[in-house]
Scaffold this motif. Sequence first.
Motif, PDB file in Angstrom:
ATOM      1  N   MET A   1      -4.790  14.571   2.593  1.00  0.00           N
ATOM      2  CA  MET A   1      -4.476  13.166   2.544  1.00  0.00           C
ATOM      3  C   MET A   1      -3.219  12.911   3.362  1.00  0.00           C
ATOM      4  N   ARG A   2      -3.278  11.871   4.175  1.00  0.00           N
ATOM      5  CA  ARG A   2      -2.119  11.497   4.997  1.00  0.00           C
ATOM      6  C   ARG A   2      -1.467  10.253   4.417  1.00  0.00           C
ATOM      7  N   ILE A   3      -0.143  10.330   4.227  1.00  0.00           N
ATOM      8  CA  ILE A   3       0.623   9.212   3.685  1.00  0.00           C
ATOM      9  C   ILE A   3       1.697   8.839   4.705  1.00  0.00           C
ATOM     10  N   ALA A   4       1.857   7.533   4.927  1.00  0.00           N
ATOM     11  CA  ALA A   4       2.855   7.068   5.902  1.00  0.00           C
ATOM     12  C   ALA A   4       3.684   5.948   5.296  1.00  0.00           C
ATOM     13  N   THR A   5       4.897   5.838   5.774  1.00  0.00           N
ATOM     14  CA  THR A   5       5.734   4.679   5.470  1.00  0.00           C
ATOM     15  C   THR A   5       5.919   3.930   6.774  1.00  0.00           C
ATOM     16  N   PHE A   6       5.883   2.634   6.698  1.00  0.00           N
ATOM     17  CA  PHE A   6       5.860   1.830   7.919  1.00  0.00           C
ATOM     18  C   PHE A   6       6.777   0.631   7.778  1.00  0.00           C
ATOM     19  N   ASN A   7       7.739   0.510   8.693  1.00  0.00           N
ATOM     20  CA  ASN A   7       8.632  -0.649   8.709  1.00  0.00           C
ATOM     21  C   ASN A   7       7.958  -1.742   9.528  1.00  0.00           C
ATOM     22  N   VAL A  46      -1.981   6.251  13.757  1.00  0.00           N
ATOM     23  CA  VAL A  46      -1.513   7.141  12.692  1.00  0.00           C
ATOM     24  C   VAL A  46      -2.667   7.558  11.792  1.00  0.00           C
ATOM     25  N   ALA A  47      -3.586   6.651  11.542  1.00  0.00           N
ATOM     26  CA  ALA A  47      -4.785   6.916  10.729  1.00  0.00           C
ATOM     27  C   ALA A  47      -4.463   7.540   9.373  1.00  0.00           C
ATOM     28  N   SER A  48      -3.524   6.948   8.666  1.00  0.00           N
ATOM     29  CA  SER A  48      -3.162   7.442   7.335  1.00  0.00           C
ATOM     30  C   SER A  48      -4.112   6.917   6.281  1.00  0.00           C
ATOM     31  N   ASP A  49      -4.231   7.688   5.210  1.00  0.00           N
ATOM     32  CA  ASP A  49      -5.045   7.267   4.069  1.00  0.00           C
ATOM     33  C   ASP A  49      -4.300   6.253   3.204  1.00  0.00           C
ATOM     34  N   VAL A  50      -2.988   6.402   3.131  1.00  0.00           N
ATOM     35  CA  VAL A  50      -2.135   5.526   2.341  1.00  0.00           C
ATOM     36  C   VAL A  50      -0.961   5.112   3.216  1.00  0.00           C
ATOM     37  N   VAL A  51      -0.641   3.822   3.207  1.00  0.00           N
ATOM     38  CA  VAL A  51       0.506   3.327   3.979  1.00  0.00           C
ATOM     39  C   VAL A  51       1.391   2.504   3.052  1.00  0.00           C
ATOM     40  N   CYS A  52       2.670   2.812   3.034  1.00  0.00           N
ATOM     41  CA  CYS A  52       3.662   2.046   2.288  1.00  0.00           C
ATOM     42  C   CYS A  52       4.439   1.203   3.296  1.00  0.00           C
ATOM     43  N   PHE A  53       4.499  -0.093   3.071  1.00  0.00           N
ATOM     44  CA  PHE A  53       5.149  -0.999   4.020  1.00  0.00           C
ATOM     45  C   PHE A  53       6.537  -1.400   3.553  1.00  0.00           C
ATOM     46  N   GLN A  54       7.429  -1.560   4.522  1.00  0.00           N
ATOM     47  CA  GLN A  54       8.783  -2.054   4.298  1.00  0.00           C
ATOM     48  C   GLN A  54       8.953  -3.322   5.121  1.00  0.00           C
ATOM     49  N   GLU A  55       9.870  -4.174   4.704  1.00  0.00           N
ATOM     50  CA  GLU A  55      10.229  -5.400   5.415  1.00  0.00           C
ATOM     51  C   GLU A  55       9.032  -6.328   5.637  1.00  0.00           C
TER      52      GLU A  55
END
Length: 64
Positions: A1-7, A46-55
Amino acid sequence: MRIATFNAYNLNAPNHRFVGRSNARHFSENRLAQHKANLVAVLEAVASDVVCFQEVFSEDALRE
């Protein structure tokens, strides 16, 4: 599983000011369209399974 954080860099609805930030530049319709296209391109790359967004200041703008 790929997890990313994204501003999302102050993602807001078009022509809406930021609360408490009177000097912050708001997005025009055209600028918002460009910004969203850039966000989509990065997210697809990026093709992540989960993305957490900021701003993110507009849930509607993010959903679009």
